[in-house]
Design a protein around this motif. Structure first.
Motif, short mmCIF file in Angstrom:
data_model
loop_
_atom_site.label_atom_id
_atom_site.label_comp_id
_atom_site.label_asym_id
_atom_site.label_seq_id
_atom_site.Cartn_x
_atom_site.Cartn_y
_atom_site.Cartn_z
N VAL A 123 -2.59 0.53 -4.29
CA VAL A 123 -2.14 -0.79 -3.83
C VAL A 123 -1.46 -1.49 -5.01
O VAL A 123 -1.96 -1.49 -6.14
N ALA A 144 -6.42 2.02 -3.82
CA ALA A 144 -6.19 1.26 -2.59
C ALA A 144 -7.46 0.80 -1.91
O ALA A 144 -7.45 -0.21 -1.21
N HIS A 165 0.86 -1.18 0.00
CA HIS A 165 0.00 0.00 0.00
C HIS A 165 0.90 1.23 0.00
O HIS A 165 1.72 1.40 0.90
#
Length: 235
Positions: A146, A160, A137
């Motif tokens: 991510v 993310a 992340h």
């Protein structure tokens, strides 16, 4: 500061003139010529003191308006707050404000801002930091992203947060060539489409998250950013 000294100096001069006999001789002549005064005064002493005070007050009022119209308007030095209020049109505009540069108010407003990041490829991560099955992340190009590497060894970059209920996919795990959400187990493929839902056999094809173009070269993982979401124009 000099306008205020100028004001005080001429105030003293006019006050002295108001009590000067020569001044009242001229004043008597004007009154006689206009018909306001029929008799002749032998000296300025015959003018009552109350009349002298009235004349001095009238001169003071005239001097006050003269100062504010012709002298104070030249004092255009203002603080930053008054300049800001003038530019935004807040409050009344004084004569000094009207003497500032004649720029249309609309030209002082900020226009449409350019994108905070230029369109192009950005280094996101070193290759060694993302092994097969790894998840990272990161925050890059002003976004929460991510990264994961599937079993085929290819890296992928997604937004993310899971579009289902906002869980952080960076806490999930790689399943095949997709990443599984740690909250409800939704699985997202490298292209951003949902691959599977544990409690749903019929996966809707329109459900997807943002997938960022990604390429690995020279032991670096690069992501492509375009402010309008267009595909890469060069590789």
């Amino acid at each position: 500061m000099w306008p205020y000294l100028f004001h005080g100096l001429f105030g003293a001069i006019f006050s002295a003139v108001a009590y000067n006999s020569a001044f009242f001789d001229v004043f008597e002549t004007v009154l006689q010529y206009t018909g306001f005064c029929k008799s002749s005064f032998s000296s300025s002493e015959e003018f009552p003191s109350s009349f002298r005070i009235l004349v001095a007050a009238l001169l003071g009022v005239g001097l006050y308006f003269y100062f504010h119209v012709f002298v104070k308007s030249l004092d255009i030095i203002r603080d930053a707050e008054s300049v800001r209020r003038s530019a935004q049109g807040i409050g009344s505009r004084s004569k000094a404000s009207r003497l500032t540069a004649d720029i249309p108010r609309a030209a002082k407003r900020p226009g449409e801002l350019p994108p905070p990041y230029p369109n192009g490829w950005f280094r996101i991560l070193d290759s060694w930091e993302l092994p097969v099955g790894g998840v990272k992340h990161i925050c890059a190009i002003g976004r929460q992203l991510v990264l994961f590497r599937g079993e085929d060894g290819k890296p992928a970059v997604l937004d993310a947060y899971c579009p289902h209920l906002g869980a952080n996919l960076g806490l999930g795990k790689v399943v095949g060539n997709a990443i599984r959400c740690p909250f409800h187990g939704w699985t997202w493929a490298a292209d951003g489409k949902v691959a599977s839902i544990p409690y749903c056999d019929d996966v809707p094809g329109f459900v997807k998250t943002v997938s960022w173009p990604c390429v690995e070269a020279n032991n670096l993982i690069h992501g492509y950013f375009d402010a309008e979401g267009r595909p890469p124009t060069w590789m």
